[in-house]
Design an enzyme around this catalytic site. Structure first.
Site: not given
Ligand code: NAD
Length: 290
Positions: A136, A150, A154
């Site tokens: 999340s 978003y 979440k």
């Molecule tokens: P990122 O963009 O590097 O990675 C996201 C991944 O999700 C990628 O591999 C992308 O290909 C995949 N993806 C996106 N849409 C998709 C779809 N429709 N089908 C299949 N795969 C899909 O970003 P991240 O930070 O590694 O994100 C991972 C998780 O962490 C997400 O759920 C994001 O909401 C959450 N998150 C990120 C942060 C941050 O600051 N980076 C903070 C809190 C939560």
């Protein structure tokens, strides 16, 4: 669960999902890793060809989810840990984003995780073990202007997981919601979707937040987070929620008490709407939710 676990992790081409995939492989476990573009998971397979299966799929495609789970069972015979990680952000005031952007965000972050989970449950229930880890965000417990949809995904997925946890504990299935703060990944950059800026919002908080986001360097280390998340599956007492990062901790410490304060501030109004049977009803819920 046997010592060597079988993981299914969505969204492993970059970011937290990639770090987690590498951590799991280094630990000697088996992994089904999903990517959207063919070839994106090649490096993962090369790390341990006999323990890694890469599946190309999009979590907005229900048929692809079903065949991905079937492929996982064909490859390794079981799934011990599902990590719903795939997701992205959508920034813009509600008026600035299109219906198509809204639906895609909901279908990816919310419906995609729900359908993935639903697909693995029957076999986890039969094997009477399993761990569903939902990525999340700290934004699953607080909300700032500019990320309304978003946050809807979440907050929505957190409600889903909390409800699910109560349904499946009887079958030995654990549920953990992971709430990271900012992480150094592509999330805030390349992966983020944006609405078209409306001049009317100039000078309002969303404009300030947009500017702040451009300058902000996230503090969370994806590799350290991955190691903590992997460690959760070795615990008998895995928590329902785990917040990651000092930014997330500080924000929740500030915001959570305010929700209780508001509850207390409106107590008179809140208690003014009961029928005479209310006491018995709330006693029943208190027992169930304790
Ligand atoms: P990122 O963009 O590097 O990675 C996201 C991944 O999700 C990628 O591999 C992308 O290909 C995949 N993806 C996106 N849409 C998709 C779809 N429709 N089908 C299949 N795969 C899909 O970003 P991240 O930070 O590694 O994100 C991972 C998780 O962490 C997400 O759920 C994001 O909401 C959450 N998150 C990120 C942060 C941050 O600051 N980076 C903070 C809190 C939560």
């Amino acid at each position: 669960m046997s010592a060597q676990k079988v993981w299914l992790i969505t969204g492993t081409s970059t970011g937290l999902g990639r770090s987690l995939a590498e951590t799991v492989i280094a630990r000697g476990d088996m992994l089904v890793a999903t990517v959207r573009n063919q070839g994106a998971g090649r490096e993962l397979t090369e790390l341990a060809p006999d323990r890694v299966k890469v599946v190309t799929m999009d979590v907005t495609d229900a048929a692809a989810i079903r065949s991905c789970v079937q492929e996982a069972y064909r490859a390794f015979g079981r799934i011990d840990v599902l990590v719903n990680n795939a997701g992205y952000g959508l920034f813009g005031a509600v008026e600035e984003i299109t219906e198509e952007q809204i639906r895609r965000q909901l279908e990816t972050n919310l419906t995609g995780s729900i359908l993935m989970t639903k697909e693995v449950l029957p076999r986890m229930r039969e094997q009477r073990s399993g761990h569903i880890i939902q990525i999340s965000s700290v934004g699953g417990q607080l909300a700032t202007p500019g990320l309304s949809i978003y946050h809807a995904t979440k907050w929505g997925i957190e409600g889903f997981c909390e409800s699910l946890a109560g349904e499946v504990a009887a079958f030995g299935i654990k549920v953990t919601i992971v709430e990271p703060g900012g992480i150094r990944t592509d999330w805030a950059g390349r992966s983020m979707d944006h609405g078209d800026i409306l001049a009317a919002y100039e000078g309002t908080p969303i404009a300030q937040i947009r500017q702040m986001r451009e300058e902000l360097v996230p503090s969370g280390d994806p590799d350290k987070m991955a190691r903590v998340i992997a460690g959760l599956t070795l615990r008998d007492d895995a928590p329902l929620r785990l917040t990651l990062g000092s930014d997330a901790y500080t924000l929740l410490q500030q915001i959570l008490p305010k929700r209780l304060e508001q509850l207390e501030a409106e107590k008179v109004l809140t208690l003014s709407t009961d029928t005479e049977h209310a006491g018995a009803a709330s006693d029943g819920w208190k027992q169930l939710l304790k």
